[in-house]
Design a protein around this motif. Structure first.
Motif: not given
Length: 202
Positions: A173, A175-176, A164, A182-183, A178-179, A103, A168-169
């Protein structure tokens, strides 16, 4: 000892300049993958001759960015204690750290890897060796059934690319907020499933 002292500020300045050039390259190449060394020099606030002195070509600059990425991956593998921590815990921790690295380099990653014959071929032998050690330990512990570490690493890296690049969304993934978390969770659970693995301990 005294004879070498006058050279230290020069070396320090050179190291700072290299760091400035690499940071500028990340910004500029993210905006324009074809950007010249001259434009990178302007972004770094350095004379163009200084950049050319440190990096004779654009290829040399990209190789330096690749080396920097490999150093970060090695630090992640070390921090995750892939050779001594419980293998499943080490897998989760190193995945979390790798996600953070990806990221932080997200916009320039494609530029760095574009010239490689395979997307992950830029990984150093040491990075591969340390990663494969983790998969060998996962198999030895019974956490996965796949027995070939190099194959396990290929599967891991292939899935990592997919995870990767999920938008997003994406429904895959968790549902939290912190991306990265989640990943990381999606990566680890998918890899374990693909390699005949056990669920993570709670």
């Amino acid at each position: 000892m005294s004879a070498s002292t006058p050279h230290r500020p020069v070396r320090a300045d050179a190291e700072r300049n290299v760091a400035r050039i690499l940071e500028a390259a990340k910004v500029v190449l993210a905006e324009d993958p074809t950007a010249s060394l001259e434009r990178i020099a302007d972004e770094a606030g350095l004379a163009r001759a200084t950049v050319h002195r440190r990096f004779a070509s654009r290829k040399a600059l990209l190789e330096a960015l690749v080396a920097q990425l490999n150093e970060q991956y090695l630090r992640a593998l070390h921090e995750a204690k892939v050779d001594s921590a419980p293998p499943l815990i080490a897998l989760h921790r190193v995945t979390e750290l790798v996600m953070e690295i990806k990221f932080s380099h997200r916009l320039v990653m494609d530029v760095v890897t574009a010239g490689t014959p395979a997307r992950w071929s830029y990984l150093s032998a040491e990075v591969r060796e340390r990663a494969e050690l983790l998969f060998a330990r996962l198999h030895a512990s019974g956490a996965i059934t796949a027995a070939h570490p190099s194959w396990c690493l290929k599967i891991y890296l292939a899935i990592l690319d997919e995870v990767h690049h999920l938008p997003a969304g994406a429904p895959e993934l968790a549902s939290c907020a912190d991306e990265v978390t989640a990943r990381t969770t999606l990566q680890v659970t998918t890899v374990l499933g693909a390699l005949g693995g056990a669920p993570l301990p709670h």
